[in-house]
Design a protein around this motif. Sequence first.
Motif, mmCIF file in Angstrom:
data_model
loop_
_atom_site.group_PDB
_atom_site.id
_atom_site.type_symbol
_atom_site.label_atom_id
_atom_site.label_comp_id
_atom_site.label_asym_id
_atom_site.label_seq_id
_atom_site.Cartn_x
_atom_site.Cartn_y
_atom_site.Cartn_z
ATOM 1 N N MET A 1 0.807 -1.182 0.000
ATOM 2 C CA MET A 1 0.000 0.000 0.000
ATOM 3 C C MET A 1 0.864 1.266 0.000
ATOM 4 O O MET A 1 0.580 2.197 -0.715
ATOM 5 N N PHE A 2 1.909 1.289 0.801
ATOM 6 C CA PHE A 2 2.789 2.444 0.845
ATOM 7 C C PHE A 2 4.094 2.091 0.153
ATOM 8 O O PHE A 2 4.615 0.987 0.308
ATOM 9 N N LYS A 3 4.648 3.040 -0.592
ATOM 10 C CA LYS A 3 5.893 2.807 -1.303
ATOM 11 C C LYS A 3 7.107 3.011 -0.412
ATOM 12 O O LYS A 3 8.162 2.487 -0.681
ATOM 13 N N ALA A 4 6.958 3.760 0.645
ATOM 14 C CA ALA A 4 8.072 4.017 1.562
ATOM 15 C C ALA A 4 7.558 3.885 2.991
ATOM 16 O O ALA A 4 6.365 3.847 3.249
ATOM 17 N N THR A 5 8.483 3.827 3.895
ATOM 18 C CA THR A 5 8.105 3.765 5.300
ATOM 19 C C THR A 5 7.430 5.080 5.687
ATOM 20 O O THR A 5 7.912 6.151 5.358
ATOM 21 N N VAL A 6 6.321 4.949 6.366
ATOM 22 C CA VAL A 6 5.565 6.130 6.772
ATOM 23 C C VAL A 6 5.817 6.380 8.252
ATOM 24 O O VAL A 6 5.729 5.480 9.070
ATOM 25 N N ASP A 7 6.122 7.611 8.571
ATOM 26 C CA ASP A 7 6.376 8.009 9.940
ATOM 27 C C ASP A 7 5.049 8.328 10.620
ATOM 28 O O ASP A 7 4.358 9.277 10.223
ATOM 29 N N PRO A 8 4.656 7.568 11.650
ATOM 30 C CA PRO A 8 3.377 7.826 12.330
ATOM 31 C C PRO A 8 3.248 9.248 12.870
ATOM 32 O O PRO A 8 2.162 9.817 12.859
ATOM 33 N N SER A 9 4.346 9.827 13.318
ATOM 34 C CA SER A 9 4.254 11.191 13.859
ATOM 35 C C SER A 9 3.913 12.195 12.758
ATOM 36 O O SER A 9 3.196 13.171 13.015
ATOM 37 N N SER A 10 4.364 11.957 11.535
ATOM 38 C CA SER A 10 4.022 12.888 10.449
ATOM 39 C C SER A 10 2.536 12.759 10.085
ATOM 40 O O SER A 10 1.892 13.748 9.729
ATOM 41 N N ILE A 11 1.992 11.557 10.195
ATOM 42 C CA ILE A 11 0.559 11.362 9.951
ATOM 43 C C ILE A 11 -0.246 12.094 11.023
ATOM 44 O O ILE A 11 -1.206 12.793 10.727
ATOM 45 N N ALA A 12 0.179 11.948 12.275
ATOM 46 C CA ALA A 12 -0.519 12.622 13.374
ATOM 47 C C ALA A 12 -0.451 14.139 13.221
ATOM 48 O O ALA A 12 -1.452 14.837 13.425
ATOM 49 N N GLU A 13 0.708 14.649 12.837
ATOM 50 C CA GLU A 13 0.853 16.096 12.656
ATOM 51 C C GLU A 13 -0.021 16.596 11.513
ATOM 52 O O GLU A 13 -0.633 17.666 11.611
ATOM 53 N N ARG A 14 -0.099 15.833 10.435
ATOM 54 C CA ARG A 14 -0.946 16.233 9.299
ATOM 55 C C ARG A 14 -2.421 16.209 9.712
ATOM 56 O O ARG A 14 -3.191 17.106 9.363
ATOM 57 N N PHE A 15 -2.813 15.194 10.464
ATOM 58 C CA PHE A 15 -4.185 15.092 10.962
ATOM 59 C C PHE A 15 -4.531 16.308 11.810
ATOM 60 O O PHE A 15 -5.581 16.935 11.639
ATOM 61 N N LEU A 16 -3.640 16.671 12.732
ATOM 62 C CA LEU A 16 -3.871 17.839 13.585
ATOM 63 C C LEU A 16 -3.903 19.130 12.766
ATOM 64 O O LEU A 16 -4.688 20.034 13.063
ATOM 65 N N ALA A 17 -3.076 19.217 11.738
ATOM 66 C CA ALA A 17 -3.083 20.417 10.884
ATOM 67 C C ALA A 17 -4.429 20.550 10.164
ATOM 68 O O ALA A 17 -4.976 21.659 10.057
ATOM 69 N N VAL A 18 -4.985 19.440 9.702
ATOM 70 C CA VAL A 18 -6.292 19.466 9.034
ATOM 71 C C VAL A 18 -7.371 19.877 10.036
ATOM 72 O O VAL A 18 -8.235 20.703 9.727
ATOM 73 N N LEU A 19 -7.326 19.321 11.254
ATOM 74 C CA LEU A 19 -8.308 19.704 12.277
ATOM 75 C C LEU A 19 -8.202 21.191 12.621
ATOM 76 O O LEU A 19 -9.220 21.882 12.736
ATOM 77 N N ARG A 20 -6.976 21.692 12.780
ATOM 78 C CA ARG A 20 -6.795 23.118 13.099
ATOM 79 C C ARG A 20 -7.340 24.001 11.979
ATOM 80 O O ARG A 20 -7.976 25.026 12.233
ATOM 81 N N ALA A 21 -7.090 23.595 10.737
ATOM 82 C CA ALA A 21 -7.604 24.372 9.607
ATOM 83 C C ALA A 21 -9.127 24.318 9.553
ATOM 84 O O ALA A 21 -9.786 25.307 9.220
ATOM 85 N N ALA A 22 -9.697 23.170 9.899
ATOM 86 C CA ALA A 22 -11.155 23.017 9.870
ATOM 87 C C ALA A 22 -11.841 23.912 10.895
ATOM 88 O O ALA A 22 -12.932 24.408 10.642
ATOM 89 N N VAL A 23 -11.216 24.135 12.038
ATOM 90 C CA VAL A 23 -11.846 24.966 13.070
ATOM 91 C C VAL A 23 -11.456 26.436 12.970
ATOM 92 O O VAL A 23 -11.966 27.254 13.723
ATOM 93 N N SER A 24 -10.588 26.767 12.033
ATOM 94 C CA SER A 24 -10.241 28.180 11.854
ATOM 95 C C SER A 24 -11.394 28.871 11.126
ATOM 96 O O SER A 24 -12.223 28.239 10.496
ATOM 97 N N SER A 25 -11.439 30.174 11.208
ATOM 98 C CA SER A 25 -12.513 30.909 10.537
ATOM 99 C C SER A 25 -12.128 31.266 9.100
ATOM 100 O O SER A 25 -12.856 31.985 8.434
ATOM 101 N N ASP A 26 -11.001 30.740 8.630
ATOM 102 C CA ASP A 26 -10.535 30.999 7.264
ATOM 103 C C ASP A 26 -10.593 29.708 6.447
ATOM 104 O O ASP A 26 -9.715 28.856 6.567
ATOM 105 N N PRO A 27 -11.626 29.533 5.604
ATOM 106 C CA PRO A 27 -11.769 28.304 4.823
ATOM 107 C C PRO A 27 -10.594 28.054 3.875
ATOM 108 O O PRO A 27 -10.339 26.914 3.481
ATOM 109 N N ALA A 28 -9.847 29.096 3.531
ATOM 110 C CA ALA A 28 -8.718 28.926 2.616
ATOM 111 C C ALA A 28 -7.626 28.058 3.237
ATOM 112 O O ALA A 28 -6.914 27.348 2.515
ATOM 113 N N GLN A 29 -7.491 28.085 4.568
ATOM 114 C CA GLN A 29 -6.475 27.256 5.226
ATOM 115 C C GLN A 29 -6.703 25.781 4.949
ATOM 116 O O GLN A 29 -5.771 25.040 4.671
#
Length: 168
Positions: free
Chosen positions: A1-29
């Motif tokens: 499924m993945f071509k390279a080793t995936v770092d779990p911490s980078s997945i968690a950070e990306r998930f949190l970045a998406v959540l932070r953008a979702a709750v911001s008042s700027d839809p462009a984020q």
Amino acid sequence: MFKATVDPSSIAERFLAVLRAAVSSDPAQLSLLVPDQGYPSTFLKLTHNLAPPGKSFDRLEIRSAADNNPLALQPENRKVINATLKLMVTLAVPEVGVTEVALHGILCAINLDKDWIEVSVDGTSHHISGLAEAFDDVIGPVVNRRVTVRVRLGPAQVSRFDDIELDE
């Protein structure tokens, strides 16, 4: 499924970045993090469902193991997300003869295969179709409970699904 080793911490950070953008008042984020136009509203709706309504609890903290700055979801975030979703719909091409309506009642029937739900409002059943982007894990748990369903009421009084939220 993945071509390279995936770092779990980078997945968690990306998930949190998406959540932070979702709750911001700027839809462009969120659009910057999620460029595929089919997904921002989905992430907004899922984040909305994570944010507490404020009746049973009023704060949900999410953090990664490496993050010293947790994301705190609160009832106010639901309001921001609702406003963002409404803005996204407003910016879309308006439909002639369509009215937005909120139905408050009991979700009494569901058929995701046939793309409809029924909500009982004061003893009157309302058939709502067009669940295309709805998730069974969002709708399923609210069967036989009080909900608010936002619909677009079109010609011939046909109700098309926009969103559903548990009334607590």
